[in-house]
Design a protein around this motif. Structure first.
Motif, PDB file in Angstrom:
ATOM      1  N   GLU A 268       0.834  -1.200   0.000  1.00 55.32           N
ATOM      2  CA  GLU A 268       0.000   0.000   0.000  1.00 55.32           C
ATOM      3  C   GLU A 268       0.873   1.255   0.000  1.00 55.32           C
ATOM      4  OE1 GLU A 268      -1.403  -1.063   4.438  1.00 55.32           O
ATOM      5  OE2 GLU A 268      -2.500   0.613   3.616  1.00 55.32           O
TER       6      GLU A 268
ATOM      7  N   SER B  30       1.759   1.699  -3.533  1.00 59.18           N
ATOM      8  CA  SER B  30       0.559   2.155  -4.245  1.00 59.18           C
ATOM      9  C   SER B  30       0.365   3.658  -4.114  1.00 59.18           C
ATOM     10  CB  SER B  30      -0.682   1.460  -3.691  1.00 59.18           C
ATOM     11  OG  SER B  30      -0.624   0.081  -3.884  1.00 59.18           O
ATOM     12  N   ARG B  31       0.603   4.162  -2.930  1.00 59.69           N
ATOM     13  CA  ARG B  31       0.379   5.596  -2.720  1.00 59.69           C
ATOM     14  C   ARG B  31       1.375   6.460  -3.496  1.00 59.69           C
ATOM     15  NH1 ARG B  31      -0.672   7.470   3.204  1.00 59.69           N
ATOM     16  NH2 ARG B  31      -1.420   9.299   2.061  1.00 59.69           N
ATOM     17  N   LEU B  32       2.520   5.877  -3.883  1.00 62.06           N
ATOM     18  CA  LEU B  32       3.475   6.635  -4.704  1.00 62.06           C
ATOM     19  C   LEU B  32       2.880   6.989  -6.065  1.00 62.06           C
ATOM     20  CD1 LEU B  32       6.796   4.650  -4.085  1.00 62.06           C
ATOM     21  CD2 LEU B  32       5.906   6.620  -2.832  1.00 62.06           C
ATOM     22  N   TYR B  33       1.804   6.297  -6.430  1.00 66.18           N
ATOM     23  CA  TYR B  33       1.155   6.538  -7.721  1.00 66.18           C
ATOM     24  C   TYR B  33      -0.146   7.313  -7.564  1.00 66.18           C
ATOM     25  CZ  TYR B  33       4.752   3.412  -9.193  1.00 66.18           C
ATOM     26  OH  TYR B  33       5.987   2.878  -9.419  1.00 66.18           O
ATOM     27  N   VAL B  34      -0.449   7.695  -6.334  1.00 62.40           N
ATOM     28  CA  VAL B  34      -1.714   8.388  -6.098  1.00 62.40           C
ATOM     29  C   VAL B  34      -1.438   9.714  -5.379  1.00 62.40           C
ATOM     30  CG1 VAL B  34      -4.042   8.203  -5.112  1.00 62.40           C
ATOM     31  CG2 VAL B  34      -2.959   6.185  -6.097  1.00 62.40           C
ATOM     32  N   ASP B  35      -1.382   9.696  -4.075  1.00 63.07           N
ATOM     33  CA  ASP B  35      -1.262  10.973  -3.365  1.00 63.07           C
ATOM     34  C   ASP B  35       0.099  11.191  -2.721  1.00 63.07           C
ATOM     35  OD1 ASP B  35      -1.762   8.962  -1.541  1.00 63.07           O
ATOM     36  OD2 ASP B  35      -2.996  10.201  -0.234  1.00 63.07           O
TER      37      ASP B  35
ATOM     38  N   THR C 295       3.136  10.987  -4.641  1.00 64.10           N
ATOM     39  CA  THR C 295       4.106  10.944  -5.741  1.00 64.10           C
ATOM     40  C   THR C 295       5.379  11.682  -5.321  1.00 64.10           C
ATOM     41  OG1 THR C 295       3.039  12.891  -6.679  1.00 64.10           O
ATOM     42  CG2 THR C 295       2.377  10.770  -7.552  1.00 64.10           C
TER      43      THR C 295
ATOM     44  N   GLU D 207       9.847   3.701 -10.569  1.00 66.02           N
ATOM     45  CA  GLU D 207       8.865   4.014 -11.613  1.00 66.02           C
ATOM     46  C   GLU D 207       8.025   5.242 -11.253  1.00 66.02           C
ATOM     47  OE1 GLU D 207       6.927   0.664 -13.418  1.00 66.02           O
ATOM     48  OE2 GLU D 207       5.299   1.868 -14.232  1.00 66.02           O
ATOM     49  N   ALA D 208       7.729   5.385  -9.965  1.00 62.21           N
ATOM     50  CA  ALA D 208       6.858   6.487  -9.531  1.00 62.21           C
ATOM     51  C   ALA D 208       7.471   7.860  -9.803  1.00 62.21           C
ATOM     52  CB  ALA D 208       6.539   6.344  -8.042  1.00 62.21           C
TER      53      ALA D 208
ATOM     54  N   PHE E  96       8.406   8.476 -14.044  1.00 64.07           N
ATOM     55  CA  PHE E  96       7.308   8.834 -14.931  1.00 64.07           C
ATOM     56  C   PHE E  96       6.427   9.931 -14.349  1.00 64.07           C
ATOM     57  CE2 PHE E  96       8.768   4.678 -16.263  1.00 64.07           C
ATOM     58  CZ  PHE E  96       8.974   4.909 -17.614  1.00 64.07           C
ATOM     59  N   ARG E  97       6.982  10.679 -13.424  1.00 67.72           N
ATOM     60  CA  ARG E  97       6.245  11.862 -12.970  1.00 67.72           C
ATOM     61  C   ARG E  97       7.205  13.004 -12.692  1.00 67.72           C
ATOM     62  NH1 ARG E  97       1.323  13.764 -11.967  1.00 67.72           N
ATOM     63  NH2 ARG E  97       0.945  14.729  -9.953  1.00 67.72           N
TER      64      ARG E  97
END
Lengths: 552, 552
Positions: free
Chosen positions: A135, A138-143, A145, A176-177, A180-181
């Motif tokens: 999780e 996961s948060r590295l790709y949502v809130d 980053t 990856e987080a 690509f950001r």
């Protein structure tokens, strides 16, 4: 129709990255940062308030980078929001003591768990949340980053192509987080090669890595999954025998994850003896998700194991793993590829059984390894130690746990708590209330840091017997079943012998004799390897234990 | 101590890979397979009985490779065990009709769902299991490790470095499983470049890819997430208003995943109007996990959206996404990076809310899109549409669903079913028994293919109102709440008006008027874009809809 707002700039992150890279350009040569300039470079490309992911990993540590960051000038770098999967190094918390960092999101803290607790109490540190590994990824790709990611590998070339080899672990999910950001990715490596062909293989492409730096010494990596067979006691062997007969054989367990305790090491070490006697080879325990446990060597050598996919590496197991590519995931270069994100997924969704240990279990079956004064976090156990409601495929073991004839009934993942009723030092494992409840109150946490919830546990296995909790028809019945195997702990003292007899005959609980397990057979002579030296011998000399395990 | 068995060979997979590569060596030049020789090459490197992963993806299709495989000689290639995330192409099933393949493991079947049902009935095909995407990926690392993986990308160089660009999607999760277990990886690409520097970026390293082949035409990619605003009806807008007021605002939803229906498209399109009027911008709906929905453009342009991480691409959105790197995950080359495995993880673990639609819901709240004669599978909805028991971090929305003062109480993920009470053609959405139950019986499936289980659903939203199911204290109460919003369907007819009044005043259900939602306001004038042309205009001409959506 409303009109679009025309003046907004849509590449502020990219522009900011370019601005920072320009600041770093006078220090780096292309993508290569000189070792001695790392502190200045981090000060140049990091900004106050940044979200910084630091590969404090369960094993592999980007420790050169963490030491460098902790050496930064707090006047230049402050109030960082650190995202560290595993807080394991002294300097991880020095960052907070020095005011460089302010907020922490993490998944696990081993040796630093006491200090986190203290810093929190002292107001030096603010906790975002305590997560499980996946999780947090996961948060590295949502809130969450990241602005900067600090990672580690064995080798890189000057284009940033990265060889992480057996210790790939968390790196791909973290990198990856940012890659690509428009975040900045910096990798420390033990060696920079000039010719890309000198990399054994590429684990992460160079176009994802902005900078590489050769570290002052090889990255630190901890052997967390090595258990010396000398320390396995007859009680572990008794419990291991019960696990094999009363759980693995009974439910037809094909795929599984083992925790790191001596209990599960005992299971691994009696498969080639006790398991063989029972005729179970090729029938159970074929597919594994776990780190390369040295105690699994005899089972592998005896042909029990079809495959092992690993979260991370284990020091000393490199040569053995490379010589067993039919079993382990390895690259064309021969070395292992681990991947914590994928292995956590596999451990959650693709295996029949998770079996682990814990420090405390309450009467309802809730358990935690968090004790007072220690914010140790979760790691991966809650992901593997629950019944994933998103699962839709069936296996024999999963279906075997259905206790209803409802056409919409689902199977369940087997989640086994395997504990002695008392811990070392005479502390009861079964307690009225787990410390996690009080820790949550003391620390102002929004919920108690429970590792595995009682309703997710399907079996409790102690030296007394097995409670088949998935058969419980009510919370009351679950409590009685737990009490029946909780020995002379406060919870165990509640049990009523008459009820216990009834539950045995109803198949709700089973004592060793109900399973055909003979206590007299539970001796160390059942262990396929009794020492580290035996493990080395089983491995044909390929296993090379770290110095501290070399007692022979 | 037992003696190791000395004679076993431990690299049989590697040796077998080398043997096959030797067979293919006369056809390929290095890693490059001539386009016209692909059938012969597949026959050379694949063996009967192999587990073959084929990138039948939710959108991107390795269709040149699937057509080639279906053209193979069944005398040479037969009894393959196909692992196909999304069975979407005619030739996916031709493989079974021709006897080349025998067994199928999959996650989703759209257009081919009827044919799978027929083939199963005719004995042409045996189903391993129907999965969700991430559990299928997971099994590639446990008991379904592949011998061959067939994938697709835009470009490759002669070393196999692969550029998958905005359509990275399933590829990394599929390829890694073979690349690190001595499987053979073949990638079709639209173009092979001589100079690695001509690749925009590297999405998968060349050391993971054994062979590349230029396809006869660009890979097929389906626009699955494009909804024409012309088809949004006032009832969708009414429901969207209720979602915003009664769910998003009420629970403080920050991060979310939207399904692909017109209902959720309506929510996206009234954020810049209705949501703005309510003063909610910057307060809700900031972080998204979803494909680049064209209907999200007005919300993005109006500044509602902080970030979007995507499972896959959407045709026509490439230029728009590339011009909005602050919002979307993009590479240094400017194009998007999608990743279905990571986005499914994020959708499971890192978002507050999943909202989707379905075809049938029973009185207990179980739902499915499987109807008789169609084995459509699961895709990703069950992963996102359940309450993940492995979650340990808290968010305001998650905590807001706690209905108990137990110190061990946990929050919940919001799982919203947003449906009209009747489907097109007058079929009731709310039914006595979902077809999935009968389909399971007819097909001999071990469990009914339920998409989302009733106990995972926290809210049911219809044109009648919202049932706050997470507040239900019993299964009976849940049933009454569902009936109260089920309109004049068979389930809805059960409701008792007196009970409904009581449930309204208890806050268990809410009608539009209870939420301050005015039915008169629910007109198409509330849509920020009313047509595809409007979406193009909002995008400043960057969105380029596929031809079939160009009706203006």
């Amino acid at each position: 129709m409303l009109n679009p707002i025309p003046e907004r700039q849509w590449d502020t992150r990219r522009a900011e990255k370019r601005r920072r890279q320009a600041l770093g350009a006078s220090i780096a040569t292309g993508k290569v940062i000189p070792t001695g300039d790392i502190v200045a470079f981090l000060e140049a490309v990091t900004a106050p308030g940044d979200r910084v992911v630091l590969e404090g990993n369960n094993q592999k540590q980007a420790d050169f980078l963490s030491r460098a960051l902790a050496d930064a000038d707090p006047a230049r770098l402050h109030d960082l929001h650190m995202i560290i999967p595993s807080v394991s190094r002294v300097e991880h918390l020095d960052l907070f003591e020095r005011g460089i960092a302010r907020k922490l999101d993490f998944a696990y803290a081993g040796a630093q768990s006491v200090r986190i607790s203290q810093f929190l109490a002292d107001g030096l540190l603010e906790i975002g949340a305590i997560h499980t590994y996946i999780e947090l990824y996961s948060r590295l790709y949502v809130d969450l980053t990241p602005h900067v990611v600090l990672t580690a590998g064995y080798k890189a070339d000057r284009q940033g192509n990265l060889y992480t080899g057996p210790s790939t672990e968390d790196s791909p999910a973290l990198v990856e987080a940012a890659a690509f950001r428009d975040g900045i990715v910096i990798a420390q490596v033990n060696e920079i090669v000039d010719d890309p062909a000198d990399l054994p293989r590429v684990d992460i492409p160079g176009s994802w890595i902005d900078y590489v730096v050769q570290s002052d010494k090889p990255f630190f990596c901890e052997p967390l999954f090595t258990r010396d067979p000398r320390l396995i006691k007859p009680v572990h062997i008794l419990m291991a025998m019960m696990a094999i007969r009363g759980i693995y054989e009974r439910h037809n367990v094909q795929s599984l994850n083992h925790g790191i305790g001596f209990n599960t090491a005992a299971i691994e070490l009696i498969l080639p003896t006790y398991g063989e006697q029972l005729g179970l080879k090729g029938k159970i325990c074929k597919y594994w998700t776990l780190n390369p446990h040295p105690t699994l060597i005899p089972a592998i050598e005896s042909g029990w194991v079809e495959s092992v996919h690993s979260f991370g590496s284990e020091l000393g197991m490199e040569d053995y793993v490379a010589a067993r590519p039919d079993v382990f995931f390895t690259g064309a270069d021969g070395s292992m590829r681990s991947n914590r994100a994928l292995c956590q997924l596999a451990g959650q969704y693709a295996v029949d059984l998770f079996i682990g240990s814990t420090l405390q279990i309450d009467g309802d079956g809730h358990s935690s390894t968090v004790t007072r004064g220690r914010l140790s976090g979760f790691g991966g156990a809650p992901n593997m130690g629950h019944n994933p409601g998103g699962r839709r495929h069936a296996t024999p073991a999963w279906l075997d746990l259905i206790e209803s004839d409802d056409p919409l009934a689902r199977g369940r993942k087997l989640v086994v708590q395997m504990v002695e009723t008392f811990q070392a030092g005479g502390k009861p494992t079964f307690v009225e209330s787990i410390d996690a409840v009080q820790v949550a109150k003391d620390s102002g946490m929004p919920l108690a840091p429970v590792m595995i919830y009682g309703d997710d546990v399907t079996h409790v296995l102690t030296e007394e017997g097995i409670a088949y909790l998935y058969k419980a028809r009510s919370l009351e019945e679950r409590r009685r079943m737990i009490a029946a195997v909780a020995g002379v702990t406060p919870i165990g003292m509640r049990h009523d012998p008459a009820t216990t007899r009834q539950m045995r005959s109803d198949g709700l609980i089973a004592l060793p004799e109900d399973l055909g397990v003979h206590r007299a057979q539970a001796t160390r002579s059942l262990l396929a390897a009794k020492s580290m030296a035996d493990l080395v011998e089983w491995s044909g000399g390929l296993y090379n234990p770290p110095a501290r395990f070399r007692s022979w």
